[in-house]
Scaffold this motif. Structure first.
Motif, PDB file in Angstrom:
ATOM      1  N   MET A   1      -6.923  83.818  30.327  1.00 39.07           N
ATOM      2  CA  MET A   1      -6.096  84.292  29.228  1.00 39.07           C
ATOM      3  C   MET A   1      -6.490  83.526  27.964  1.00 39.07           C
ATOM      4  SD  MET A   1      -1.892  84.358  28.854  1.00 39.07           S
ATOM      5  CE  MET A   1      -1.622  85.116  30.433  1.00 39.07           C
ATOM      6  N   LYS A   2      -6.695  84.244  26.881  1.00 37.29           N
ATOM      7  CA  LYS A   2      -7.069  83.634  25.607  1.00 37.29           C
ATOM      8  C   LYS A   2      -5.861  82.926  25.000  1.00 37.29           C
ATOM      9  CE  LYS A   2     -10.648  86.813  24.062  1.00 37.29           C
ATOM     10  NZ  LYS A   2     -11.036  87.723  22.983  1.00 37.29           N
ATOM     11  N   LEU A   3      -6.160  81.946  24.137  1.00 38.82           N
ATOM     12  CA  LEU A   3      -5.104  81.194  23.463  1.00 38.82           C
ATOM     13  C   LEU A   3      -4.181  82.123  22.681  1.00 38.82           C
ATOM     14  CD1 LEU A   3      -3.730  78.599  22.589  1.00 38.82           C
ATOM     15  CD2 LEU A   3      -5.448  78.365  20.786  1.00 38.82           C
ATOM     16  N   THR A   4      -4.740  83.101  21.980  1.00 38.36           N
ATOM     17  CA  THR A   4      -3.892  84.005  21.201  1.00 38.36           C
ATOM     18  C   THR A   4      -2.974  84.828  22.102  1.00 38.36           C
ATOM     19  OG1 THR A   4      -5.689  85.617  21.153  1.00 38.36           O
ATOM     20  CG2 THR A   4      -5.461  84.170  19.225  1.00 38.36           C
ATOM     21  N   GLU A   5      -3.463  85.191  23.298  1.00 44.50           N
ATOM     22  CA  GLU A   5      -2.615  85.923  24.244  1.00 44.50           C
ATOM     23  C   GLU A   5      -1.490  85.033  24.761  1.00 44.50           C
ATOM     24  OE1 GLU A   5      -5.663  86.984  27.028  1.00 44.50           O
ATOM     25  OE2 GLU A   5      -5.999  88.947  26.101  1.00 44.50           O
ATOM     26  N   MET A   6      -1.813  83.752  25.009  1.00 44.53           N
ATOM     27  CA  MET A   6      -0.782  82.817  25.467  1.00 44.53           C
ATOM     28  C   MET A   6       0.272  82.598  24.385  1.00 44.53           C
ATOM     29  SD  MET A   6      -2.765  79.964  27.773  1.00 44.53           S
ATOM     30  CE  MET A   6      -4.146  79.661  26.684  1.00 44.53           C
TER      31      MET A   6
ATOM     32  N   ALA B   1       1.054  84.701  22.036  1.00 45.62           N
ATOM     33  CA  ALA B   1       1.838  85.941  21.950  1.00 45.62           C
ATOM     34  C   ALA B   1       2.893  85.965  23.053  1.00 45.62           C
ATOM     35  CB  ALA B   1       0.928  87.160  22.059  1.00 45.62           C
ATOM     36  N   GLN B   2       2.502  85.571  24.266  1.00 45.64           N
ATOM     37  CA  GLN B   2       3.446  85.523  25.390  1.00 45.64           C
ATOM     38  C   GLN B   2       4.540  84.483  25.117  1.00 45.64           C
ATOM     39  OE1 GLN B   2       1.572  84.712  29.145  1.00 45.64           O
ATOM     40  NE2 GLN B   2       3.423  85.123  30.300  1.00 45.64           N
ATOM     41  N   TYR B   3       4.145  83.350  24.539  1.00 43.86           N
ATOM     42  CA  TYR B   3       5.093  82.292  24.172  1.00 43.86           C
ATOM     43  C   TYR B   3       6.122  82.819  23.168  1.00 43.86           C
ATOM     44  CZ  TYR B   3       6.553  77.606  22.565  1.00 43.86           C
ATOM     45  OH  TYR B   3       7.269  76.489  22.234  1.00 43.86           O
ATOM     46  N   GLU B   4       5.637  83.541  22.166  1.00 46.60           N
ATOM     47  CA  GLU B   4       6.532  84.160  21.172  1.00 46.60           C
ATOM     48  C   GLU B   4       7.525  85.108  21.837  1.00 46.60           C
ATOM     49  OE1 GLU B   4       6.885  84.117  17.700  1.00 46.60           O
ATOM     50  OE2 GLU B   4       5.616  82.322  17.697  1.00 46.60           O
ATOM     51  N   VAL B   5       7.032  85.927  22.760  1.00 42.52           N
ATOM     52  CA  VAL B   5       7.890  86.883  23.466  1.00 42.52           C
ATOM     53  C   VAL B   5       8.985  86.142  24.225  1.00 42.52           C
ATOM     54  CG1 VAL B   5       7.954  88.555  25.363  1.00 42.52           C
ATOM     55  CG2 VAL B   5       6.174  88.720  23.607  1.00 42.52           C
TER      56      VAL B   5
ATOM     57  N   THR C   1       2.574  66.544  25.754  1.00 47.81           N
ATOM     58  CA  THR C   1       2.009  67.364  24.694  1.00 47.81           C
ATOM     59  C   THR C   1       2.875  68.599  24.578  1.00 47.81           C
ATOM     60  OG1 THR C   1      -0.199  66.577  25.226  1.00 47.81           O
ATOM     61  CG2 THR C   1      -0.042  68.585  23.896  1.00 47.81           C
ATOM     62  N   ASP C   2       3.338  68.869  23.381  1.00 46.16           N
ATOM     63  CA  ASP C   2       4.227  70.000  23.140  1.00 46.16           C
ATOM     64  C   ASP C   2       3.573  70.943  22.151  1.00 46.16           C
ATOM     65  OD1 ASP C   2       6.483  71.555  23.337  1.00 46.16           O
ATOM     66  OD2 ASP C   2       7.807  70.195  22.255  1.00 46.16           O
ATOM     67  N   ILE C   3       4.176  72.064  21.951  1.00 44.73           N
ATOM     68  CA  ILE C   3       3.700  73.052  20.992  1.00 44.73           C
ATOM     69  C   ILE C   3       4.717  73.114  19.852  1.00 44.73           C
ATOM     70  CG2 ILE C   3       3.131  75.489  20.625  1.00 44.73           C
ATOM     71  CD1 ILE C   3       1.266  74.167  22.585  1.00 44.73           C
ATOM     72  N   SER C   4       4.229  73.010  18.645  1.00 47.94           N
ATOM     73  CA  SER C   4       5.090  73.130  17.475  1.00 47.94           C
ATOM     74  C   SER C   4       5.086  74.579  17.029  1.00 47.94           C
ATOM     75  CB  SER C   4       4.552  72.231  16.357  1.00 47.94           C
ATOM     76  OG  SER C   4       5.281  72.437  15.170  1.00 47.94           O
ATOM     77  N   ARG C   5       6.244  75.071  16.630  1.00 49.15           N
ATOM     78  CA  ARG C   5       6.347  76.460  16.166  1.00 49.15           C
ATOM     79  C   ARG C   5       7.062  76.474  14.831  1.00 49.15           C
ATOM     80  NH1 ARG C   5      10.523  80.971  17.692  1.00 49.15           N
ATOM     81  NH2 ARG C   5       9.349  82.865  17.308  1.00 49.15           N
TER      82      ARG C   5
END
Length: 149
Positions: free
Chosen positions: A1-6, A8-12, A131-135
């Motif tokens: 799975m590409k980063l952009t797909e991940m 997008a899934q994260y956003e969903v 490690t976290d993801i900032s949004r």
């Protein structure tokens, strides 16, 4: 799975989380409204209990108690916890520390001490790295910077 797909899934999933929280709030409000209507109907029709499916629904008289507003207490010169203690109810008072407050306070302390907590705090507070993801909502400036414009 590409980063952009991940992403997008994260956003969903984040959007779904927000929607579920709103749905729960709306559902609880609908439950409260319908409970009041059911109680009113049962009273109006003089039906103290009613069976439905595997359950029996009945009217109950309840008294709910809650702390008076801070402004009202201040106006009267009262301290909620002090009065409880004076009346012998100090044992129901529970000290708590909000997790977000603990996080920000310990971060500030560590920042002031080269990333380390003082030994006394390190004995009572555990820490771990992750490690976290900032949004954040992107602005035109941020977009231009990211694109290298």
């Amino acid at each position: 799975m590409k980063l952009t797909e991940m992403l997008a899934q994260y956003e969903v999933l984040l959007d779904k989380k927000d929607q579920l929280a709103q749905d729960t709030k709306d559902n609880n409000a609908a439950i409260d409204k319908l409970k009041a209507e059911i109680a009113e109907t049962m009273i109006d029709e003089d039906i103290p209990s009613q069976g439905y499916g595997d359950y029996v629904y009945s009217l109950q008289d309840k008294i709910k108690y809650s702390k008076r507003g801070e402004a009202e207490l201040q106006e009267k010169g009262l301290d909620f916890f002090e009065v409880l203690r004076e009346q012998g109810f100090g044992d129901i008072i529970k000290e708590t520390v909000n997790a977000n407050t603990l996080q920000s306070t310990m971060k500030a302390v560590a920042d002031e001490n080269d990333g380390e907590l003082p030994p006394e705090l390190d004995e009572i507070v555990s820490s771990y790295e992750m490690t976290d993801i900032s949004r954040r909502k992107s602005t035109n400036k941020a977009l231009k910077r990211a694109k290298g414009e």
